[in-house]
Design an enzyme around this catalytic site. Structure first.
Site, PDB file in Angstrom:
ATOM      1  N   ASP A 196       0.917  -1.199  -0.111  1.00  0.00           N
ATOM      2  CA  ASP A 196      -0.118   0.038  -0.099  1.00  0.00           C
ATOM      3  C   ASP A 196       0.665   1.208   0.100  1.00  0.00           C
ATOM      4  O   ASP A 196       0.746   2.137  -0.824  1.00  0.00           O
ATOM      5  CB  ASP A 196      -0.919  -0.039   1.343  1.00  0.00           C
ATOM      6  CG  ASP A 196      -1.772   1.203   1.341  1.00  0.00           C
ATOM      7  OD1 ASP A 196      -2.447   1.744   0.609  1.00  0.00           O
ATOM      8  OD2 ASP A 196      -1.512   1.850   2.546  1.00  0.00           O
ATOM      9  N   ASP A 199       4.482   0.580   4.022  1.00  0.00           N
ATOM     10  CA  ASP A 199       4.352  -0.557   4.745  1.00  0.00           C
ATOM     11  C   ASP A 199       4.215  -1.777   3.821  1.00  0.00           C
ATOM     12  O   ASP A 199       4.575  -1.740   2.752  1.00  0.00           O
ATOM     13  CB  ASP A 199       3.303  -0.585   5.729  1.00  0.00           C
ATOM     14  CG  ASP A 199       1.951  -0.033   5.136  1.00  0.00           C
ATOM     15  OD1 ASP A 199       1.888  -0.301   3.960  1.00  0.00           O
ATOM     16  OD2 ASP A 199       1.020   0.122   5.787  1.00  0.00           O
ATOM     17  N   TYR A 343      -8.400   1.958   6.012  1.00  0.00           N
ATOM     18  CA  TYR A 343      -9.073   2.475   5.110  1.00  0.00           C
ATOM     19  C   TYR A 343     -10.438   2.280   5.001  1.00  0.00           C
ATOM     20  O   TYR A 343     -10.978   1.294   4.749  1.00  0.00           O
ATOM     21  CB  TYR A 343      -8.623   2.194   3.685  1.00  0.00           C
ATOM     22  CG  TYR A 343      -7.369   2.698   3.130  1.00  0.00           C
ATOM     23  CD1 TYR A 343      -6.987   4.002   2.610  1.00  0.00           C
ATOM     24  CD2 TYR A 343      -6.074   1.980   3.457  1.00  0.00           C
ATOM     25  CE1 TYR A 343      -5.807   4.396   2.281  1.00  0.00           C
ATOM     26  CE2 TYR A 343      -4.986   2.163   3.078  1.00  0.00           C
ATOM     27  CZ  TYR A 343      -4.870   3.672   2.471  1.00  0.00           C
ATOM     28  OH  TYR A 343      -3.520   4.142   2.121  1.00  0.00           O
ATOM     29  N   GLU A 553       5.671  10.220   4.100  1.00  0.00           N
ATOM     30  CA  GLU A 553       5.274   8.985   3.373  1.00  0.00           C
ATOM     31  C   GLU A 553       4.969   8.982   2.082  1.00  0.00           C
ATOM     32  O   GLU A 553       4.620   9.826   1.382  1.00  0.00           O
ATOM     33  CB  GLU A 553       4.219   8.028   4.380  1.00  0.00           C
ATOM     34  CG  GLU A 553       4.051   6.718   4.268  1.00  0.00           C
ATOM     35  CD  GLU A 553       3.326   5.876   5.221  1.00  0.00           C
ATOM     36  OE1 GLU A 553       3.383   4.717   5.233  1.00  0.00           O
ATOM     37  OE2 GLU A 553       2.662   6.669   5.937  1.00  0.00           O
TER      38      GLU A 553
END
Length: 578
Positions: A196, A199, A343, A553
């Site tokens: 994703d 990670d 999510y 990120e």
């Protein structure tokens, strides 16, 4: 990813002005996630008194925190990470009774997690105001960028995110086979797909959205890929994900939507090739439906079926059949999926409408279009939208209806125009001093990139084309370097070198990889080519720090709309309209 898609409210103020009171505002510290030596939380305040001129927040820990970092505030004083005084920034200075203010922070600790008391008080005077401008209007800032190079590198980012058995022509040499037992806990093969973000979770809701966004850009701007020699790479990129989504559709009314445990995954910092933590798989069924994720997967596979229609008609038909079945599953058994997934969306109506529109576009079957319009009414999808993202397809739906109706569905066309006007100078969404439209502090560039794509698609339908193409160009150029630096790893001037991303942080074996690699200030061991990071603070400041997952990120759902928007700009360049 470290909380990449926790509720966006952590960095926003929510208004409820009907709550009027003069009692003191109340604050507290909320802890969101804990690791062995660090934790993440927010200073949360419920506002009960008007704060028209700004505010000051006092934080007092019972013991010292270490390496404390906060966002959305300026630090006035910090005594040994025990007593802090924070104050508002310009964009969040005014608070009304009933508002909730959330100030995110990260901190390291030793022993027990420190507790804190939090207090907020109004200011009695305000600093001089500043006006946001558009940095691209400065003639000293370059405005020309190599879109082909950006497209090439962005595709490489998706290749770096691959899970499963890699192909013999793998172009990311520091990546290898991984996740080869995914799905074994349920006796199914769930190898493949994309990790994703930073990670190793495989989360089909944002993954499917990324496939839809990538396919949309390829469908609309194939000349951009042909001109840059990236057609085959783009098809291979999309197919890697659609092969996986197709695998996850293990029965007519069954769809696996997640592989990996959030807690176990986020507790690990290492290489995906060496994962040993638990990787459970989760599925939607008639008894436990997932209309949002199944609907998005249906849209993704329908859109991708159009991508492969000429090059591989058999594969295209297979994708379309899966899309039809997933749409029926999503519609017949309505409900949002439940899991420990980060999510989650609040509704599924937009995904049902989105899927029906893509199925109509892929099949030209009028029934799907009529069904989409019925959903448009049933789920009230004609109103305003926060953003175009994995969690909300509303403005994307409006663009598609405007396009498919050839502008005859005037309400949808007008809704798109109204959405985009808020992103212009003078609109309701704040801007940084250098011109980035700043929807929220957490991953601001993902929203601006997605809006840039919407702006280009709207312009293609004749909606204020000059203005909205200029909006898209300036937002994407900010990411490529008009702010004075690039926010794309491996591209342009002074790009990020410490993105929050596990595998690129890890050096090659036999060297070990652990949380020590996370904490080091050294550059990542490998260049994560083409990855779009979260973005700057609202004052254009950017700290290239690995622990700062708010700003540093990366994620597939960040890069997909960005990729398609860059392809749109390349298309305009090719036809001489940029």
């Amino acid at each position: 990813m470290l909380g990449h898609a926790l509720l966006v409210f952590l960095s926003l103020v929510t208004y409820s002005p009907s709550l009027q009171t003069t009692s003191p505002s109340s604050c507290k510290m909320l802890i969101l996630h804990v690791w062995p030596t660090s934790f993440v939380g927010v200073f949360n305040c419920r506002i009960s008194e008007p704060m028209d001129l700004g505010w000051t927040m006092e934080v007092n820990f019972d013991k010292g925190a270490r390496n404390l970092k906060t966002w959305n505030v300026d630090t006035v004083s910090n005594f040994a990470n025990v007593n802090l005084v924070l104050e508002n920034q310009k964009y969040n200075e005014k608070l009304l009774p009933g508002d909730y203010l959330n100030i995110p922070f990260t901190s390291e600790y030793t022993g027990a997690i420190p507790h804190a008391s939090v207090k907020i008080v109004p200011k009695t005077s305000a600093p001089p105001s500043t006006v946001a401008t558009d940095v691209s209007d400065d003639p000293a800032v370059p405005t020309s960028y190599n879109y082909g190079e950006v497209m090439h590198k962005s595709i490489l980012f998706f290749e770096a995110q691959r899970s499963g058995k890699l192909s013999i022509n793998n172009r990311v040499p520091w990546r290898g086979d991984s996740g080869l037992s995914d799905g074994a806990d349920n006796g199914v093969d769930l190898t493949g797909g994309w990790y994703d973000a930073g990670d190793f979770l495989k989360l089909n809701f944002p993954m499917a959205f990324a496939v839809t966004a990538l396919s949309w850009g390829y469908i609309e701007y194939p000349d951009a890929y042909e001109a840059t020699g990236e057609t085959d790479n783009m098809l291979d990129c999309i197919k890697w994900a659609t092969d996986y989504l197709k695998k996850c559709h293990t029965a007519k009314n069954e769809f696996y939507y997640q592989v990996g445990s959030v807690g176990a995954d986020h507790g690990n910092w290492g290489r995906p090739e060496e994962m040993t933590m638990e990787r459970p798989s989760y599925k939607a069924t008639p008894e436990s439906p997932g209309s949002n994720v199944a609907g998005e997967a249906a849209a993704a596979l329908a859109a991708a079926s159009m991508v492969f229609r000429k090059s591989d008609p058999t594969y295209s038909e297979t994708l379309l059949q899966n899309a039809k079945e997933l749409f029926e599953f999503a519609n017949d058994y309505r409900g949002n999926y439940e899991c420990n997934n980060v999510y989650k969306s609040s509704s599924f109506g937009d995904e049902l409408c989105w899927a029906a529109l893509w199925l109509y576009r892929a099949t030209n079957d009028q029934t799907y279009y009529d069904t989409a319009l019925a959903f448009y009414s049933e789920f009230k999808l004609g109103g305003g939208s926060y953003a175009f993202s994995w969690g909300s397809k509303k403005v994307g739906i409006q663009v598609l209806i405007c396009k498919l109706s050839k502008g005859q569905h005037t309400l949808s066309c007008s809704a798109v125009d109204a959405f985009l006007k808020n992103w212009l100078v003078g609109g309701s969404i704040p801007r940084t001093p250098k011109g980035l439209v700043f929807r929220t502090d957490w991953g601001s560039l993902r929203y601006s990139a997605a809006t840039a794509l919407i702006a280009l698609l709207a312009a293609d339908e004749g909606i204020n084309p000059t203005v909205y193409r200029d909006l898209a160009k300036k937002q994407i150029h900010y990411m490529l370097g008009s702010s004075g630096r690039s926010f794309v790893v491996g591209y342009g001037v002074n790009p990020p070198v410490r993105p929050h991303h596990r595998s690129s942080t890890c050096p090659d074996p036999p060297q070990t990889c652990s949380w020590a690699n996370f904490r080091t200030t050294e550059e990542n061991a490998h260049v994560l080519e083409g990855a779009l990071v979260g973005g700057p603070f609202i004052n254009d400041t950017y700290l290239d720090e690995r622990p700062d997952y708010y700003h540093n990120e990366v994620a597939c759902d960040y890069n997909a709309p960005f990729q398609s928007a860059v392809a749109g700009l390349k298309h305009l360049e090719l036809i001489g309209q940029l």
